[in-house]
Each structure stands twice: as C-alpha cells, then as structure tokens.
Motif scaffolding. Structure first.
Motif, mmCIF file in Angstrom:
data_model
loop_
_atom_site.group_PDB
_atom_site.id
_atom_site.type_symbol
_atom_site.label_atom_id
_atom_site.label_comp_id
_atom_site.label_asym_id
_atom_site.label_seq_id
_atom_site.Cartn_x
_atom_site.Cartn_y
_atom_site.Cartn_z
ATOM 1 N N ALA A 1 -8.811 -4.245 4.521
ATOM 2 C CA ALA A 1 -9.728 -5.184 5.172
ATOM 3 C C ALA A 1 -9.981 -4.751 6.605
ATOM 4 O O ALA A 1 -9.038 -4.488 7.348
ATOM 5 C CB ALA A 1 -9.133 -6.587 5.155
ATOM 6 N N PRO A 2 -11.235 -4.683 7.021
ATOM 7 C CA PRO A 2 -11.526 -4.322 8.409
ATOM 8 C C PRO A 2 -11.127 -5.452 9.344
ATOM 9 O O PRO A 2 -10.919 -6.597 8.914
ATOM 10 C CB PRO A 2 -13.047 -4.108 8.400
ATOM 11 N N PRO A 3 -11.013 -5.167 10.646
ATOM 12 C CA PRO A 3 -10.567 -6.190 11.598
ATOM 13 C C PRO A 3 -11.386 -7.473 11.538
ATOM 14 O O PRO A 3 -10.830 -8.570 11.563
ATOM 15 C CB PRO A 3 -10.709 -5.487 12.961
ATOM 16 N N ALA A 4 -12.722 -7.348 11.475
ATOM 17 C CA ALA A 4 -13.560 -8.546 11.455
ATOM 18 C C ALA A 4 -13.288 -9.401 10.230
ATOM 19 O O ALA A 4 -13.383 -10.633 10.284
ATOM 20 C CB ALA A 4 -15.034 -8.161 11.514
ATOM 21 N N ALA A 5 -12.924 -8.780 9.108
ATOM 22 C CA ALA A 5 -12.595 -9.543 7.899
ATOM 23 C C ALA A 5 -11.299 -10.319 8.092
ATOM 24 O O ALA A 5 -11.170 -11.464 7.643
ATOM 25 C CB ALA A 5 -12.478 -8.606 6.703
ATOM 26 N N ARG A 6 -10.329 -9.716 8.760
ATOM 27 C CA ARG A 6 -9.082 -10.423 9.049
ATOM 28 C C ARG A 6 -9.342 -11.618 9.967
ATOM 29 O O ARG A 6 -8.759 -12.689 9.791
ATOM 30 C CB ARG A 6 -8.065 -9.473 9.683
ATOM 31 N N GLY B 1 -31.959 -11.132 0.159
ATOM 32 C CA GLY B 1 -31.834 -11.050 1.611
ATOM 33 C C GLY B 1 -30.764 -11.926 2.215
ATOM 34 O O GLY B 1 -30.759 -12.154 3.423
ATOM 35 N N PHE B 2 -29.811 -12.418 1.409
ATOM 36 C CA PHE B 2 -28.713 -13.219 1.942
ATOM 37 C C PHE B 2 -27.502 -12.368 2.305
ATOM 38 O O PHE B 2 -26.717 -12.730 3.176
ATOM 39 C CB PHE B 2 -28.286 -14.279 0.926
ATOM 40 N N VAL B 3 -27.324 -11.265 1.598
ATOM 41 C CA VAL B 3 -26.139 -10.429 1.750
ATOM 42 C C VAL B 3 -26.581 -8.986 1.929
ATOM 43 O O VAL B 3 -27.624 -8.570 1.393
ATOM 44 C CB VAL B 3 -25.216 -10.557 0.506
ATOM 45 N N ARG B 4 -25.821 -8.217 2.690
ATOM 46 C CA ARG B 4 -26.082 -6.789 2.779
ATOM 47 C C ARG B 4 -24.769 -6.031 2.629
ATOM 48 O O ARG B 4 -23.693 -6.563 2.911
ATOM 49 C CB ARG B 4 -26.770 -6.415 4.086
ATOM 50 N N ILE B 5 -24.879 -4.802 2.161
ATOM 51 C CA ILE B 5 -23.707 -3.939 1.959
ATOM 52 C C ILE B 5 -23.700 -2.897 3.074
ATOM 53 O O ILE B 5 -24.675 -2.182 3.285
ATOM 54 C CB ILE B 5 -23.739 -3.251 0.589
ATOM 55 N N ASP B 6 -22.590 -2.838 3.801
ATOM 56 C CA ASP B 6 -22.413 -1.882 4.890
ATOM 57 C C ASP B 6 -21.185 -1.026 4.612
ATOM 58 O O ASP B 6 -20.467 -1.236 3.623
ATOM 59 C CB ASP B 6 -22.224 -2.602 6.220
ATOM 60 N N SER B 7 -20.949 -0.119 5.539
ATOM 61 C CA SER B 7 -19.728 0.682 5.487
ATOM 62 C C SER B 7 -18.970 0.515 6.793
ATOM 63 O O SER B 7 -19.571 0.383 7.862
ATOM 64 C CB SER B 7 -20.050 2.170 5.274
ATOM 65 N N THR B 8 -17.640 0.503 6.709
ATOM 66 C CA THR B 8 -16.816 0.472 7.912
ATOM 67 C C THR B 8 -16.769 1.872 8.507
ATOM 68 O O THR B 8 -17.332 2.831 7.958
ATOM 69 C CB THR B 8 -15.397 -0.001 7.577
ATOM 70 N N ASP B 9 -16.079 2.001 9.642
ATOM 71 C CA ASP B 9 -15.950 3.312 10.295
ATOM 72 C C ASP B 9 -15.242 4.316 9.393
ATOM 73 O O ASP B 9 -15.453 5.531 9.512
ATOM 74 C CB ASP B 9 -15.180 3.167 11.610
ATOM 75 N N ALA C 1 -11.048 -17.439 -3.453
ATOM 76 C CA ALA C 1 -11.109 -16.088 -2.869
ATOM 77 C C ALA C 1 -9.742 -15.601 -2.418
ATOM 78 O O ALA C 1 -9.524 -14.391 -2.271
ATOM 79 C CB ALA C 1 -12.072 -16.086 -1.685
ATOM 80 N N ASN C 2 -8.813 -16.561 -2.161
ATOM 81 C CA ASN C 2 -7.488 -16.189 -1.658
ATOM 82 C C ASN C 2 -7.618 -15.281 -0.445
ATOM 83 O O ASN C 2 -6.939 -14.273 -0.317
ATOM 84 C CB ASN C 2 -6.673 -15.494 -2.757
ATOM 85 N N ALA C 3 -8.564 -15.656 0.419
ATOM 86 C CA ALA C 3 -8.844 -14.816 1.588
ATOM 87 C C ALA C 3 -7.645 -14.669 2.495
ATOM 88 O O ALA C 3 -7.560 -13.721 3.273
ATOM 89 C CB ALA C 3 -10.020 -15.423 2.370
ATOM 90 N N PHE C 4 -6.693 -15.610 2.386
ATOM 91 C CA PHE C 4 -5.494 -15.557 3.223
ATOM 92 C C PHE C 4 -4.741 -14.250 3.036
ATOM 93 O O PHE C 4 -4.049 -13.789 3.926
ATOM 94 C CB PHE C 4 -4.614 -16.754 2.870
ATOM 95 N N ARG C 5 -4.902 -13.624 1.878
ATOM 96 C CA ARG C 5 -4.158 -12.397 1.577
ATOM 97 C C ARG C 5 -5.030 -11.159 1.709
ATOM 98 O O ARG C 5 -4.715 -10.113 1.184
ATOM 99 C CB ARG C 5 -3.571 -12.487 0.171
ATOM 100 N N THR C 6 -6.144 -11.295 2.443
ATOM 101 C CA THR C 6 -6.969 -10.122 2.716
ATOM 102 C C THR C 6 -6.281 -9.341 3.837
ATOM 103 O O THR C 6 -6.546 -9.547 5.006
ATOM 104 C CB THR C 6 -8.389 -10.533 3.148
ATOM 105 N N ASP C 7 -5.352 -8.484 3.476
ATOM 106 C CA ASP C 7 -4.493 -7.879 4.482
ATOM 107 C C ASP C 7 -4.802 -6.403 4.672
ATOM 108 O O ASP C 7 -5.647 -5.821 4.016
ATOM 109 C CB ASP C 7 -3.023 -8.070 4.095
ATOM 110 N N ARG C 8 -4.077 -5.782 5.600
ATOM 111 C CA ARG C 8 -4.350 -4.389 5.954
ATOM 112 C C ARG C 8 -4.178 -3.418 4.791
ATOM 113 O O ARG C 8 -4.998 -2.534 4.614
ATOM 114 C CB ARG C 8 -3.441 -3.977 7.116
ATOM 115 N N PRO C 9 -3.111 -3.538 3.982
ATOM 116 C CA PRO C 9 -2.970 -2.569 2.881
ATOM 117 C C PRO C 9 -4.173 -2.545 1.946
ATOM 118 O O PRO C 9 -4.451 -1.534 1.324
ATOM 119 C CB PRO C 9 -1.698 -3.042 2.166
ATOM 120 N N GLU C 10 -4.873 -3.656 1.849
ATOM 121 C CA GLU C 10 -6.023 -3.697 0.959
ATOM 122 C C GLU C 10 -7.265 -3.107 1.625
ATOM 123 O O GLU C 10 -8.325 -2.998 1.046
ATOM 124 C CB GLU C 10 -6.295 -5.142 0.545
#
Length: 862
Positions: free
Chosen positions: A354-359, A302-310, A343-352
């Motif tokens: 990543a949804p807006p909230a992730a950016r 119950g710590f994490v859940r899997i969703d789908s973007t639009d 995690a190198n989250a800095f490179r979580t970019d649009r081509p990959e």
C-alpha cells in the motif's frame, strides 16, 4: 486564451454578487473547427466530466455554421441520456419528435422523414451529439449512416470512447472521424481564466493552490471560485485576489455528484465509494473486493482512474481529488462502516504494497468508523498527512494518538514526536500560536529527564527553534536551543544538531562558521552534493555569495538543487530555499537575462513546500535590472499586499525594500518614502539571511530620494562588509557612491577607484563589467565607454538610471535607440526618412529631457 477582457483598471473593489464565468477558447477547439470546417470531417471530443466538452462542441458547430453561412448548414443538437439508451431511436426522437413511425429497421425512410421534419432538404447536416456513449444502438447506427452515406458531419462528445456503440467507433476505425482529447487547463491557463473572471489576477501562491486542488478542470475551477467568493475564502487586495485557507469542493459539486451517485447501480456505487474512502487502493486489493467489469465501468464513467505509484504498482483512486472529497462526504455513517468491514482497509499494510496515501486514507476511514488504530499506524498516517500537506488530517490523527489511553503504548518518544507533528500541522492551518503549545510540550518532555530517543530530541529542538527564529525573529534563541539539545543526545546525533545550529546561524545572517564549514568538508569539490548537506545548502550559497564568490555560489546552488529535486519528499523545503538564494546570487552577478524566476520542479508535486509569492520577487528583480520600473512596482506591490494578508515565512521586509527602490526609480517619491519606512520597521525573520541586502536596498532607495542618510547607511555597510569579508555588499555600496557622484556632478575619480577595487574582489559578469567600465573611462575612448555602459546596463546597473527623466515621445525614443546603437544624425535621418534638421531637434529634446551630457550615455537609457 480567454474570450473577453478583464476589468480595465484590474482592481477589484467588491466581490461580484454573481460571477459571470468567461468562455475559454482552447487549442482543441481550433483544431476541431479546422477538421470539421476545412476538411469536412467528423470529430469526437473525449474527456472526463467538467472539461467543457459540451461547450467546446457547441462552439465548434456554431463557428463552422458561421463560416459556411452561404451554404446554410443545419445544426442538429442531440443529447443522449442514460435513461434513453435502451429506447430505440430515443435520442433522435427526443430532438425531432415521433417522426420515425414504426419502421425502425430501414434507415432510408426514417432519414427522409427526419429531413422533412427538420426542413433539411438540400442543406448540409451538421450533427452535434452530446454524451454519445449513452446513445441507444439504433440511434448510433442511424447517426453513423448519416455520416457515411449522406455526408453529414458529426461533432460528438463522450467520456469513454470505448463505450461508444460499434457503428460510431467504426467511423473512427475507417478514418471518417477524428478523436480529439480535451486536456485539463495548465497553470498559466488557470491563472488567465480566473483573472478574466475576477477582473484582477489571483496571486501566484493562490493560483498554485487552486490549480493543485482542481487539477485544471474548468467546471471544478468555476465552482470552487464561486464558492470561495461566497464563503469569503477569496479576499481581494488593491491589485490582486488571495485565497485564504484550504480549497474544498463546493456544495454545487456535491449536489451534482449526489445525483450521479444515486443513479449508479449498487455494485458500481460500492466501487466508487470504496476507492474514495481508501484511495489510492492497490489494484490487486480492489479487484479482490469488486467485480472487474464493475471497476472498468466506473473508470469509463469517469469516477475512478488507474494510476501507478513511484514503484510502478497499479493503484485505483478517484478521478479527481475534489470528486473523492465529495464522494467521501456523501457516504452515510452506517454505509461507511459496512464498507469498511467489507474492504478491511484497516489491514492495508506495507507488506501488501500500500502506498503512503493509501495508509493515510485507510487510517482516517477507521477513525470515521469509530475504530482507533494502533498508535504506530496513527503516527505513520500523520507523517504521511504532513508530507502531503493535508494538515487538518494530521491534526486529527495526532490528536487521536495523544488522546489514546495509557494502554495504547504511546512512549515518551512517541509523545514528543506526536506533539511535533501536530505543532507543524497547526502552523500551516490554524496558526503558529496553536502550534507553539505543542512545541513547548515536546521540548518540556525532552528536558524533563524521561528517556527520549535522539531522533525525537532533534525533532523537538528543530520545531521549537524554528518558532523562535522564524516567528519570534530571535535567531540567537534558536541557536542557543540547538546547543542545549546537544546535552540530551549521543555523539552521533551531536553532529546532526551541529548542522542544525549552522543552519540557524546562516538564516540569521551570520555566515562566518558556515564559510568555515564549506571549506572543512570540501563540498565545492565533491562530485555530487550529499542529502545531509541540504539543511545548510541555502545558507552556504548565501555565505559564498555575500563573500563575493559568486561563481562558486552559483555552482553550489545548481548542484544542491539537483540533489534537492531528487529528495523532495525528505527535504520538501530545500528546493524553494535554494532557488530563492540562487536567484539573489544571479542579481548580484548581473545574470539578468538568464535569471531563475520559477522553481524548476513539478509545481503540482504534493511534497513541494514553497511560497510561490517569491516568484514575484524574481519578476520584480528582473524588471528592475531591465529598468522597467512600472513592472517592478507592480510585482513588488502585489507581493507586499500578499504578505499583508499572511506572511508565515517572514519575507515581507525584502518585498518592501525592493518596492521602495522600484518606486524611487519610477519617480514615486512619496510612495517610496512610505515603503522605505515599512521595510525598516518590518521584522526580518526568515529574511535575516539577506538582511544586509535589505539594508543596502533601503540605503540605495534613500539616496535616490535625496536623503543623505542613504549614503551614511551605505558607509556603515561598507565598513561592516570590509571587516567580515562581505565584499558583494561593499561593491554595491561603492557603486551607490559612484552613481550619486555622477548624479550630483561631482568629481568621480575617488569613488571610481573604490568601486573598481571592490569589483576586483567579486566574481561574475557585473563585477567584470564595472572593471571594464572604469578602464574605458580612464582611456577616454568614447566608443569604448558607450560599449562598457551598454555591458553594465545588460547586467542590471545603469550609472545614470537614477536621474529623474521626462517621458519621450514615440519618435524621440526611436531616434534615441538608433543613436545609442552608434548611428549619426544623418544616418538616422536616412533610416527614418526624415530631415537631418528634424533629427537634430529630436536629439536636442532627448538630451534635455534626460539631462544627458554625452551621446555615450544613451546606451544605458534605452
């Protein structure tokens, strides 16, 4: 439904020192009681942390035991814990002591010792196992054996049904156990529960805010409400409670999750923290960072859940927004930096993908680690934060961008847009005055002569113009600003500024050019409403409505609302604006029964920007139209109290005017006079779009109070409306004259003629009902008159409703209702089993109390 009742006077006076939280009776509980009690089956209550599984399970067994008191069932509560999952019979031993001896292989001898120890011989066994997914294998096997072979009934709770030991899951597979999933509370349940706890309602906008933050989780709801009382975020007014500021996780929640996080193995904790720090993180990226089995386990716990973007892409996020907030706060700085590097989250970019909230989350994470991302990433994240209404984050990000050194690449256009973003964020958090400095700075850059893109010019103009109009109440200054801005843009952008100018004219109550625009572009005949029309959609609906074209106004509102709902992210205010003016059009039309009182889109959508206090206007106006004066007073009083605390949109003047009318009809003369004064002296601001309506409401209220100024004000509005083509206001002004003539016993011939003439210029059921009423009066047909009065009343206008009336007894009202339906006194007597003389006496008192002259007038009074 909530057990117990709220305070009898429903008026909070002081914040309770210790909030006693009520227990919610939920439909899942009733279903479980039926399964266990009536059908003698077992149930599994499944749900995430905080949904109240333990409480529901205890209530189920208690209720079943109470129903079967004669059979004297034995309720055996067992709580499984993680530390005992590796100990054979650990959970059972904890409950009954060491009664099992050394024989752990054969359940029958152990069962006999268990029953002896519990004095359960000959009694039905009702097992309640909490956190059953933590049961050790032998305990699970033993519990399952009791259910299968000894006819015990089981009520178990678990977070992860798939994590149950195989013997317990086999019960479900063999149809010996029914699974019941506990759902979060919906908006109405949340409102009811908080009202029961606080002793008075939480006003609608605050209910929406709290429900969105807690997502209906009862545990989180309890803790944030208690924290709100302690911190002062929850304030009380005479009728209701109001939440000031952002809803955040409480210290108690932080303590709870600190303990749970500390108990997690290192790999699982890594997953939980990475997800919280970068959420929503694309699932493909997360799987590359963590073992899939660890991810599955954190989902099960119950710590994490899997969703789908639009777009359908799977993402991982914290199981609840408050859980994510708590986890982020608990990650130490050094560990946060180490996880960031991993995690190198800095490179979580649009081509990959990543949804807006992730950016947004990744950029904030970088700043928290002392890494300043490029300006374009900061601005992208700031726009996302503004759209998601995370205003504090938007301020942090824009400040970082504006503070970047000269080599950061912040162009004059970037600087203008950044000031605008921070101005808006300040406006929704720390106040409009804080945002004014940014708005002035952005406009100063535009007019300084430096090269600025047209998009930035429009943003700077709109940001400052909105402050001029909706904060300073200076519509003319806002319009003038749009005209100046046209000097700094190219021909294509001039059109956008022209529409912005029309919007400010319309919101200022000046509809002449808006009506011309409606005809010029032919929007009424278009198959769909283009998104480019949304900035003036609400103004166009109001323009048509005040002009008497109520049918066209309603159709345009409905069509515009369909477009606005599709483009909620790009035009977040449009839905609320259109719903508000559409509601007023329905008031003018007399669509009382079908009146829109709520926004018809998902209320939890983070992009929706709407002041939910406006829904009190809908409730109050519907009550006014149905002559429920006290309900109208309650609704508008609550709205006025809310706006006395905070009125960023500028809606208070309307609330005060409608409250005055409600109080006048209810016979509350002194209070109504005070409300009239408040309505007259409150700046109109955003309500200038309905300024004439507010003036007419004040005039009507004054006339009901016997103040001659009311009719004089109505005459001024009639003259202005006739000159400008605002025929709806003319109609209401003439209706006021006619009603006052009736109340004073004057000849109504002239006022009726003027009323009917005005009605002929206005669309809708009410105008048609007025015309029919006038024709009926001239015919002298008493039956037609009674029917026409009933039609008028159904549209919200009762021509004798302003009279002071004494309350009827229950029997008198019953008699009056039957008489209004056309029953004779003799027929009423037969229907009620009374004598005709008794009915005559009741009718005499009805006529006297309500000052009636004809039986036909009853139709609009009951």
């Amino acid at each position: 439904m909530v057990d117990g009742t709220a305070s009898s006077d429903r008026r909070p006076t002081t914040a309770p020192a210790r909030l006693s939280w009520p227990v919610m009776t939920r439909h899942e509980e009733d279903r479980a009681v039926a399964v266990v009690g009536e059908h003698r089956w077992s149930v599994a209550l499944v749900g995430t942390a905080g949904l109240g599984k333990t409480t529901v399970a205890a209530r189920v067994t208690d209720r079943v035991a109470a129903q079967e008191r004669d059979a004297d069932p034995l309720v055996v509560p067992i709580t499984a814990v993680a530390s005992g999952s590796s100990m054979p019979f650990g959970a059972v031993s904890d409950r009954f002591g060491d009664v099992l001896g050394d024989d752990l292989t054969e359940p029958v001898p152990a069962e006999a010792r268990l029953r002896d120890a519990a004095e359960a011989e000959g009694r039905d066994l009702l097992l309640r196992v909490d956190d059953a997914d933590l049961l050790d294998t032998l305990s699970a096997r033993y519990v399952a054996w009791l259910v299968r072979d000894q006819h015990a009934r089981l009520v178990l709770t678990c977070r992860d049904f798939t994590a149950l030991a195989e013997p317990l899951r086999a019960l479900w597979q063999d149809d010996l156990l029914e699974r019941i999933d506990l759902e979060p509370l919906d908006l109405a349940e949340t409102s009811s529960l908080v009202e029961s706890a606080l002793g008075a309602p939480l006003e609608p906008a605050s209910v929406e805010q709290v429900h969105r933050a807690t997502q209906g989780n009862p545990l989180y709801l309890r803790e944030v409400v208690r924290a709100g009382l302690s911190s002062g975020a929850l304030e009380h007014t005479a009728l209701s409670w109001y939440w000031r500021g952002r809803v955040t996780a409480s210290l108690s929640l932080a303590d709870m999750y600190s303990t749970e996080l500390g108990a997690l193995p290192g790999d699982l904790r890594d997953v939980v923290e990475i997800v919280a720090l970068a959420e929503p993180i694309p699932l493909s990226r997360l799987i590359a960072l963590a073992d899939g089995r660890d991810l599955d386990r954190t989902v099960g716990l119950g710590f994490v859940r899997i969703d789908s973007t639009d777009t359908g892409s799977p993402v991982a996020r914290s199981s609840h927004p408050l859980v994510g907030e708590v986890v982020r706060a608990l990650v130490p700085v050094a560990r946060r930096t180490a996880l960031f590097a991993r995690a190198n989250a800095f490179r979580t970019d649009r081509p990959e993908g990543a949804p807006p909230a992730a950016r947004l989350r990744s950029t904030l994470w970088a700043l928290e680690c002392g890494i300043v991302p490029p300006v374009d990433q900061l601005l992208d994240a700031a726009r996302v934060a503004g759209g998601l209404q995370e205003h504090e984050s938007a301020i942090t990000l824009t400040t970082a961008a504006l503070s970047a050194g000269p080599d950061a690449g912040l162009t004059p256009t970037d600087r203008v847009r950044t000031h605008c973003l921070r101005s808006l964020a300040h406006g929704y958090s720390s106040g409009r005055e804080a945002g004014r400095l940014d708005a002035e700075a952005a406009w100063g850059l535009v007019t300084s002569g430096v090269a600025v893109d047209d998009v930035a010019v429009v943003e700077a103009c709109e940001t400052l113009a909105n402050l001029r109009q909706f904060h300073d109440d200076d519509a003319a200054a806002a319009v003038a600003l749009t005209e100046v801005a046209m000097q700094f843009v190219g021909p294509e952008t001039v059109e956008q500024l022209r529409v912005l100018r029309l919007s400010h004219l319309g919101w200022g109550g000046d509809f002449a050019e808006v009506r011309e625009e409606i005809e010029r572009i032919g929007v009424l005949h278009a198959p769909t409403i283009p998104r480019s029309f949304l900035p003036i959609a609400a103004c166009a609906v109001a323009a048509l409505g005040t002009g008497g074209r109520l049918d066209d106004a309603l159709r345009l509102a409905q069509a515009s609302l369909a477009t606005a709902a599709v483009h909620l992210e790009d035009s977040p205010w449009s839905v609320g604006e259109i719903v508000s003016v559409m509601h007023q059009v329905q008031v003018w039309r007399g669509d009382i029964a079908e009146m829109v009182t709520q926004v018809p889109v998902s209320r939890s959508d983070p992009f929706l920007k709407y002041d939910f206090t406006l829904e009190l206007f809908g409730i109050g106006n519907q009550a006014l139209g149905q002559r429920r004066w006290s309900d109208a007073v309650t609704a508008f009083t609550a709205a006025c109290e809310r706006y006395a605390v905070d009125d960023p949109g500028g809606f208070a003047a309307y609330a005060w005017s409608r409250l005055a009318m409600s109080q006048a009809y209810a016979g509350m003369s002194d209070a109504a006079a005070e409300s009239v004064e408040r309505a007259r002296t409150t700046p109109l601001r955003a309500m200038r779009i309905l300024g004439a309506q507010i003036e007419m409401t004040i005039a009507w209220s004054e006339a009901l109070l016997g103040n001659p100024a009311g009719l004089y004000r109505a005459d001024e509005l009639i003259a202005r409306g006739t000159a400008s083509g605002a025929w709806t206001h003319v109609l209401y002004g003439q209706a006021l004259h006619y009603v006052m003539d009736i109340a004073a016993g004057r000849d109504t011939t002239a006022s009726l003629d003027r009323l009917q003439d005005a009605a002929g210029r206005v669309d809708g059921p009410l105008a048609n009902a007025i015309t029919q009423y006038a024709d009926a009066l001239r015919s002298g047909d008493r039956g037609w008159i009674a029917s026409a009065q009933a039609d008028l009343a159904a549209c919200g206008m009762a021509v004798t409703a302003g009279r002071r009336t004494q309350p009827l007894t229950k029997r008198e009202y019953e008699v009056a209702q039957l008489a209004a339906q056309g029953f004779s006194n003799r027929r009423i007597a037969e229907h009620l089993g009374l004598s005709v003389r008794t009915i005559d006496a009741h009718m005499s008192r009805v006529f006297s109390k309500w000052d009636l002259r004809a039986r036909s007038e009853l139709a609009e009074m009951v």
